[in-house]
Motif scaffolding. Structure first.
Motif, PDB file in Angstrom:
ATOM      1  N   PHE A   6      41.669  34.788  33.081  1.00  0.00           N
ATOM      2  CA  PHE A   6      41.570  36.248  33.134  1.00  0.00           C
ATOM      3  C   PHE A   6      42.143  36.749  34.467  1.00  0.00           C
ATOM      4  O   PHE A   6      42.850  37.754  34.522  1.00  0.00           O
ATOM      5  N   TYR A   7      41.837  36.022  35.512  1.00  0.00           N
ATOM      6  CA  TYR A   7      42.360  36.343  36.850  1.00  0.00           C
ATOM      7  C   TYR A   7      43.893  36.463  36.836  1.00  0.00           C
ATOM      8  O   TYR A   7      44.455  37.421  37.374  1.00  0.00           O
ATOM      9  N   GLU A   8      44.539  35.515  36.204  1.00  0.00           N
ATOM     10  CA  GLU A   8      46.008  35.565  36.123  1.00  0.00           C
ATOM     11  C   GLU A   8      46.474  36.687  35.197  1.00  0.00           C
ATOM     12  O   GLU A   8      47.443  37.388  35.501  1.00  0.00           O
ATOM     13  N   ALA A   9      45.752  36.859  34.084  1.00  0.00           N
ATOM     14  CA  ALA A   9      46.167  37.848  33.082  1.00  0.00           C
ATOM     15  C   ALA A   9      46.164  39.272  33.645  1.00  0.00           C
ATOM     16  O   ALA A   9      46.995  40.093  33.261  1.00  0.00           O
ATOM     17  N   GLU A  14      45.949  40.720  43.772  1.00  0.00           N
ATOM     18  CA  GLU A  14      46.333  42.102  44.079  1.00  0.00           C
ATOM     19  C   GLU A  14      45.525  43.112  43.244  1.00  0.00           C
ATOM     20  O   GLU A  14      45.120  44.168  43.744  1.00  0.00           O
ATOM     21  N   THR A  15      45.285  42.772  41.992  1.00  0.00           N
ATOM     22  CA  THR A  15      44.521  43.663  41.119  1.00  0.00           C
ATOM     23  C   THR A  15      43.075  43.799  41.606  1.00  0.00           C
ATOM     24  O   THR A  15      42.507  44.900  41.619  1.00  0.00           O
ATOM     25  N   PHE A  16      42.494  42.695  42.043  1.00  0.00           N
ATOM     26  CA  PHE A  16      41.115  42.738  42.537  1.00  0.00           C
ATOM     27  C   PHE A  16      41.041  43.446  43.894  1.00  0.00           C
ATOM     28  O   PHE A  16      40.068  44.131  44.183  1.00  0.00           O
ATOM     29  N   ARG A  48      33.452  40.389  50.247  1.00  0.00           N
ATOM     30  CA  ARG A  48      32.558  39.510  49.483  1.00  0.00           C
ATOM     31  C   ARG A  48      32.599  39.819  47.993  1.00  0.00           C
ATOM     32  O   ARG A  48      32.644  38.902  47.169  1.00  0.00           O
ATOM     33  N   LEU A  49      32.561  41.110  47.651  1.00  0.00           N
ATOM     34  CA  LEU A  49      32.610  41.467  46.227  1.00  0.00           C
ATOM     35  C   LEU A  49      33.956  41.052  45.621  1.00  0.00           C
ATOM     36  O   LEU A  49      34.011  40.520  44.510  1.00  0.00           O
ATOM     37  N   ARG A  50      35.023  41.282  46.361  1.00  0.00           N
ATOM     38  CA  ARG A  50      36.351  40.901  45.859  1.00  0.00           C
ATOM     39  C   ARG A  50      36.437  39.390  45.622  1.00  0.00           C
ATOM     40  O   ARG A  50      36.861  38.948  44.558  1.00  0.00           O
ATOM     41  N   LEU A  51      35.995  38.609  46.603  1.00  0.00           N
ATOM     42  CA  LEU A  51      36.082  37.152  46.460  1.00  0.00           C
ATOM     43  C   LEU A  51      35.182  36.649  45.334  1.00  0.00           C
ATOM     44  O   LEU A  51      35.533  35.711  44.612  1.00  0.00           O
ATOM     45  N   ALA A  96      37.231  53.207  39.609  1.00  0.00           N
ATOM     46  CA  ALA A  96      38.179  52.228  40.134  1.00  0.00           C
ATOM     47  C   ALA A  96      38.936  51.546  38.997  1.00  0.00           C
ATOM     48  O   ALA A  96      40.149  51.303  39.083  1.00  0.00           O
ATOM     49  N   MET A  97      38.239  51.265  37.910  1.00  0.00           N
ATOM     50  CA  MET A  97      38.906  50.637  36.762  1.00  0.00           C
ATOM     51  C   MET A  97      39.904  51.586  36.112  1.00  0.00           C
ATOM     52  O   MET A  97      40.965  51.170  35.669  1.00  0.00           O
TER      53      MET A  97
END
Ligand code: HEM
Length: 128
Positions: A6-9, A14-16, A48-51, A96-97
């Motif tokens: 999902f991360y790649e998709a 950059e998206t996060f 922290r939330l991003r990671l 944000a979404m």
């Protein structure tokens, strides 16, 4: 199928970065949520939330390298999270979404998770 995480998709880190940056811009201006954050600088909380989200969705495991097991409910225990806080958290996340505008199917998948996670973080009964 595609075999992508999902991360790649969704376009990788950059998206996060964009999602969580926009989310914290909302928090920074929120009179209910902002006082919950113990630090003057929201930058470290943003990171922290991003990671965490990157790791959760199949990206690099930097979050746990730095922070260990997520134990998110335990880590939120010091903060008053009622339904009011939860709903405002979700409001900023929805904004944000909307801004990152993922394809519908990916949007739905991420949003469903965030709603579930936010509901599970409530640790305080409302006092009406
Ligand atoms: C940390 C509030 C929901 C993930 C924090 C912190 C606050 C907070 C005040 C401390 C800031 C910091 O120093 O990092 C809230 C509120 C929520 C909520 C009011 C409303 C429901 C969520 C959800 C997630 C999440 C749904 C995950 C999807 C995190 C993470 C941290 C954190 C990863 C940093 C944990 C650590 O490594 O110390 N949150 N949060 N939070 N929150 Fe939330």
């Amino acid at each position: 199928e595609s075999g992508l995480t999902f991360y790649e998709a969704v376009g990788g880190s950059e998206t996060f970065v964009r999602l969580v940056r926009r989310f914290y811009q909302g928090v920074a201006n929120d009179p209910v949520l902002r006082p919950l954050y113990p630090e003057e600088d929201l930058g470290p909380a943003e990171e922290r939330l991003r990671l965490f989200l990157i790791q959760y969705w199949g990206g690099p495991r930097t979050y746990s390298d730095q922070r260990g097991h997520p134990r998110l409910r335990m880590r939120h225990a010091p903060f008053r999270v009622g339904t009011r806080e939860r709903d405002r958290w979700l409001e900023h996340m929805r904004a944000a979404m909307d801004e990152i505008a993922l394809p519908a199917e990916l949007d739905q998948q991420l949003w469903q998770y965030l709603v579930m996670a936010a509901h599970s973080m409530v640790n305080t009964l409302d006092e009406t």
